[in-house]
Design a protein around this motif. Sequence first.
Motif, PDB file in Angstrom:
ATOM      1  N   ARG A  56       0.832  -1.207   0.000  1.00 51.70           N
ATOM      2  CA  ARG A  56       0.000   0.000   0.000  1.00 51.70           C
ATOM      3  C   ARG A  56       0.862   1.251   0.000  1.00 51.70           C
ATOM      4  NH1 ARG A  56      -1.242   2.546   4.363  1.00 51.70           N
ATOM      5  NH2 ARG A  56      -1.112   0.741   5.724  1.00 51.70           N
ATOM      6  N   ARG A  57       1.932   1.261   0.793  1.00 49.64           N
ATOM      7  CA  ARG A  57       2.817   2.438   0.840  1.00 49.64           C
ATOM      8  C   ARG A  57       3.533   2.639  -0.491  1.00 49.64           C
ATOM      9  NH1 ARG A  57       6.756   2.707   5.510  1.00 49.64           N
ATOM     10  NH2 ARG A  57       6.909   4.813   4.701  1.00 49.64           N
ATOM     11  N   PHE A  58       3.953   1.548  -1.143  1.00 52.50           N
ATOM     12  CA  PHE A  58       4.606   1.667  -2.448  1.00 52.50           C
ATOM     13  C   PHE A  58       3.626   2.168  -3.504  1.00 52.50           C
ATOM     14  CE2 PHE A  58       6.078  -0.396  -6.463  1.00 52.50           C
ATOM     15  CZ  PHE A  58       7.214   0.389  -6.652  1.00 52.50           C
ATOM     16  N   ALA A  59       2.414   1.651  -3.464  1.00 49.41           N
ATOM     17  CA  ALA A  59       1.397   2.081  -4.432  1.00 49.41           C
ATOM     18  C   ALA A  59       1.035   3.554  -4.236  1.00 49.41           C
ATOM     19  CB  ALA A  59       0.155   1.209  -4.312  1.00 49.41           C
ATOM     20  N   ALA A  60       1.067   4.014  -2.995  1.00 46.09           N
ATOM     21  CA  ALA A  60       0.726   5.416  -2.718  1.00 46.09           C
ATOM     22  C   ALA A  60       1.886   6.353  -3.010  1.00 46.09           C
ATOM     23  CB  ALA A  60       0.296   5.565  -1.267  1.00 46.09           C
ATOM     24  N   GLY A  61       3.076   5.802  -3.314  1.00 41.27           N
ATOM     25  CA  GLY A  61       4.223   6.644  -3.623  1.00 41.27           C
ATOM     26  C   GLY A  61       4.968   7.128  -2.386  1.00 41.27           C
ATOM     27  N   GLU A  62       4.706   6.536  -1.233  1.00 44.94           N
ATOM     28  CA  GLU A  62       5.386   6.937  -0.004  1.00 44.94           C
ATOM     29  C   GLU A  62       6.829   6.443   0.031  1.00 44.94           C
ATOM     30  OE1 GLU A  62       3.186   5.732   3.439  1.00 44.94           O
ATOM     31  OE2 GLU A  62       1.290   6.475   2.639  1.00 44.94           O
ATOM     32  N   ASP A  64      10.111   4.570  -2.480  1.00 45.37           N
ATOM     33  CA  ASP A  64      10.529   4.338  -3.869  1.00 45.37           C
ATOM     34  C   ASP A  64      10.782   2.844  -4.091  1.00 45.37           C
ATOM     35  OD1 ASP A  64      12.817   4.005  -2.420  1.00 45.37           O
ATOM     36  OD2 ASP A  64      14.064   5.362  -3.608  1.00 45.37           O
ATOM     37  N   ALA A  65      11.131   2.493  -5.326  1.00 42.59           N
ATOM     38  CA  ALA A  65      11.280   1.091  -5.708  1.00 42.59           C
ATOM     39  C   ALA A  65      12.415   0.418  -4.949  1.00 42.59           C
ATOM     40  CB  ALA A  65      11.500   0.984  -7.214  1.00 42.59           C
ATOM     41  N   ASP A  66      13.520   1.141  -4.731  1.00 45.53           N
ATOM     42  CA  ASP A  66      14.644   0.540  -4.006  1.00 45.53           C
ATOM     43  C   ASP A  66      14.262   0.223  -2.558  1.00 45.53           C
ATOM     44  OD1 ASP A  66      16.316   0.621  -6.216  1.00 45.53           O
ATOM     45  OD2 ASP A  66      16.984   2.680  -5.758  1.00 45.53           O
ATOM     46  N   ALA A  67      13.595   1.144  -1.896  1.00 41.35           N
ATOM     47  CA  ALA A  67      13.168   0.905  -0.515  1.00 41.35           C
ATOM     48  C   ALA A  67      12.154  -0.232  -0.465  1.00 41.35           C
ATOM     49  CB  ALA A  67      12.582   2.184   0.074  1.00 41.35           C
ATOM     50  N   TYR A  68      11.302  -0.309  -1.483  1.00 42.92           N
ATOM     51  CA  TYR A  68      10.303  -1.377  -1.539  1.00 42.92           C
ATOM     52  C   TYR A  68      10.986  -2.741  -1.659  1.00 42.92           C
ATOM     53  CZ  TYR A  68       6.500  -4.281  -3.353  1.00 42.92           C
ATOM     54  OH  TYR A  68       5.601  -5.285  -3.555  1.00 42.92           O
ATOM     55  N   ARG A  69      11.960  -2.851  -2.590  1.00 38.50           N
ATOM     56  CA  ARG A  69      12.670  -4.119  -2.776  1.00 38.50           C
ATOM     57  C   ARG A  69      13.430  -4.518  -1.517  1.00 38.50           C
ATOM     58  NH1 ARG A  69      14.579  -1.686  -7.478  1.00 38.50           N
ATOM     59  NH2 ARG A  69      13.048  -1.939  -9.121  1.00 38.50           N
ATOM     60  N   GLN A  70      14.101  -3.561  -0.899  1.00 37.18           N
ATOM     61  CA  GLN A  70      14.866  -3.849   0.304  1.00 37.18           C
ATOM     62  C   GLN A  70      13.947  -4.317   1.441  1.00 37.18           C
ATOM     63  OE1 GLN A  70      17.038  -0.520   1.829  1.00 37.18           O
ATOM     64  NE2 GLN A  70      18.252  -1.773   3.229  1.00 37.18           N
ATOM     65  N   ALA A  71      12.800  -3.661   1.599  1.00 39.13           N
ATOM     66  CA  ALA A  71      11.864  -4.045   2.653  1.00 39.13           C
ATOM     67  C   ALA A  71      11.278  -5.427   2.370  1.00 39.13           C
ATOM     68  CB  ALA A  71      10.757  -3.003   2.777  1.00 39.13           C
ATOM     69  N   ARG A  72      10.993  -5.725   1.104  1.00 38.66           N
ATOM     70  CA  ARG A  72      10.471  -7.056   0.760  1.00 38.66           C
ATOM     71  C   ARG A  72      11.484  -8.141   1.084  1.00 38.66           C
ATOM     72  NH1 ARG A  72       8.365  -7.592  -5.126  1.00 38.66           N
ATOM     73  NH2 ARG A  72       9.050  -9.683  -4.632  1.00 38.66           N
ATOM     74  N   GLU A  73      12.763  -7.873   0.776  1.00 38.79           N
ATOM     75  CA  GLU A  73      13.804  -8.855   1.087  1.00 38.79           C
ATOM     76  C   GLU A  73      13.932  -9.050   2.598  1.00 38.79           C
ATOM     77  OE1 GLU A  73      17.332  -7.460  -0.825  1.00 38.79           O
ATOM     78  OE2 GLU A  73      16.502  -7.737  -2.840  1.00 38.79           O
TER      79      GLU A  73
END
Length: 84
Positions: A56-62, A64-73
């Motif tokens: 939800r935070r990634f979709a809302a633009g809160e 970025d893609a790098d932070a999203y990938r790192q958090a998923r890992e």
Amino acid sequence: MWGYGPGAAWWMMVMPVIWLVLIGLIVWAVVALTRGGFRGRDSRDRPETPEDILQRRFAAGEIDADAYRQARETLAERHREPPR
């Protein structure tokens, strides 16, 4: 009634019970339909998981893609580790 034998009296006692059950089923169906009971569990019924919050935070633009990938890992590693 006297000409139908002893079964007629029994049937006259059971028939109101059958009607009560039938009316109860109709009332239950109307309530279930108006409250959404036949649709099964909705996604809003379960608590939000960390993955849901991250998406939800990634979709809302809160984030970025790098932070999203790192958090998923990081979340994936947490799920792989045995509980302490």
